[in-house]
Design an enzyme around this catalytic site. Structure first.
Site, PDB file in Angstrom:
ATOM      1  N   SER A   5       0.828  -1.205   0.000  1.00 23.51           N
ATOM      2  CA  SER A   5       0.000   0.000   0.000  1.00 23.51           C
ATOM      3  C   SER A   5       0.862   1.254   0.000  1.00 23.51           C
ATOM      4  CB  SER A   5      -0.937   0.007   1.215  1.00 23.51           C
ATOM      5  OG  SER A   5      -1.831  -1.076   1.166  1.00 23.51           O
ATOM      6  N   GLU A   6       1.902   1.270   0.850  1.00 22.51           N
ATOM      7  CA  GLU A   6       2.848   2.380   0.873  1.00 22.51           C
ATOM      8  C   GLU A   6       4.239   1.898   1.225  1.00 22.51           C
ATOM      9  OE1 GLU A   6      -1.069   4.288   1.440  1.00 22.51           O
ATOM     10  OE2 GLU A   6      -0.027   3.162   3.007  1.00 22.51           O
ATOM     11  N   THR A   7       5.214   2.701   0.794  1.00 23.92           N
ATOM     12  CA  THR A   7       6.618   2.539   1.160  1.00 23.92           C
ATOM     13  C   THR A   7       7.121   3.905   1.603  1.00 23.92           C
ATOM     14  OG1 THR A   7       6.971   0.748  -0.428  1.00 23.92           O
ATOM     15  CG2 THR A   7       8.916   1.949   0.307  1.00 23.92           C
ATOM     16  N   HIS A  41      -0.542   4.605   8.496  1.00 23.80           N
ATOM     17  CA  HIS A  41       0.254   3.426   8.857  1.00 23.80           C
ATOM     18  C   HIS A  41       1.731   3.599   8.488  1.00 23.80           C
ATOM     19  CE1 HIS A  41       0.652   1.225   4.954  1.00 23.80           C
ATOM     20  NE2 HIS A  41       1.330   0.322   5.618  1.00 23.80           N
TER      21      HIS A  41
END
Length: 293
Positions: A44-46, A75
């Protein structure tokens, strides 16, 4: 070669919650490489950790989903704080510089000093940018119009640093959501106030306990297991409809339908700046390695 760590966020069980990749010492990576690395992780994200602009702060953090950089996300802030806390035994309070502003973080540790969880303050007070017709939500999620609950509010574009359409739906409908890409594309085109994205956060509530799901397929996230930057404005929005209440605490469960159950603790409160939110949860370390670039 930059080193990376992955953690599962908003869970105390490995392979639950929302996975995050954190890339350390990212000064030598330009935006194109950061975006490519994020797409390679396919999470979803880095996040990419950089020296702060203001040395009084802990770090500058850039956040990328699979297709674009993000001004703020929940998050990634919690997970990045957890990773840094594992490297810096003295770190209790942190301040991250992100495009949406400053994110203040409090880290919780066990009796031996190991990090367990983190709580962040969203960088902006609640802002609302209008409503979306209930039939749009029904179309993008393959639901019936009767599944959309409007007794408290219409589907609303809300943000504490990152905009989402927040809609209440029936508990039964939560399990029947089936995103329609064509409908998402049409909704994005007809709602330019969302800045070229269209992400939908739906929920059902029982008092202060909430079940939620978040869909952003046009950004590469068909569904997200846990979305701090959506649950913060959800809590703030709900508090806004209780004029006699100064603060409210919510227990939010997400990712259940995905098999990655997540638990977020979110508090909304009224302040001189508006309605603000803090959110937090536990984290678990999963992997580490090096990136060849």
């Amino acid at each position: 070669m930059p080193k990376f760590y992955t953690v599962d966020v908003f869970t105390n069980q490995r392979f639950g919650g929302n996975p995050l990749a954190v890339v350390m010492d990212a000064e030598g990576l330009d935006q194109t490489v950061m975006q490519a690395v994020s797409a390679e992780f396919n999470l979803s994200e880095t996040t990419f950790v950089l020296p702060p602009v203001d040395p009084a702060n802990t770090a500058r953090v850039r956040i990328f989903n699979r297709t674009a950089e993000m001004p703020f996300a929940g998050h990634p802030m919690v997970g990045t704080a957890f990773v840094l806390a594992g490297m810096q035994p003295e770190l209790i309070d942190a301040v991250f510089e992100v495009p949406a502003g400053l994110v203040r973080v409090r880290i919780d540790r066990d009796d031996d000093g190991a990090p367990l969880a983190a709580t962040i303050a969203a960088p902006q007070p609640l802002s609302v940018a209008g409503t979306v017709a209930p039939d749009v939500i029904a179309k993008v999620l393959g639901l019936d119009l009767t599944d959309i609950v409007t007794s408290t509010h219409s589907p609303t574009i809300a943000s504490n640093g990152n905009s989402f359409v927040i809609a209440e739906i029936s508990r039964d409908a939560l399990g029947r959501c089936a995103p329609d890409l064509d409908a998402f594309r049409a909704a994005r085109s007809s709602h330019p106030q969302m800045g070229g994205r269209f992400a939908v956060h739906v929920y059902s509530k029982d008092g202060r306990t909430i079940r939620a799901r978040m869909f952003a397929p046009l950004s590469g996230t068909w569904e997200d297991p846990a979305t701090g930057s959506a649950n913060a404005p959800l809590a703030c929005l709900l508090l806004s409809f209780e004029p006699g209440v100064d603060s409210a605490q919510f227990e939010i469960h997400q990712g259940v339908e995905m098999g990655r159950p997540s638990l977020l603790h979110v508090e909304a409160r009224r302040s001189a700046q508006g309605i603000v939110a803090t959110l937090g949860g536990s984290c678990v370390s999963v992997m580490e390695g090096q990136i060849s670039v």
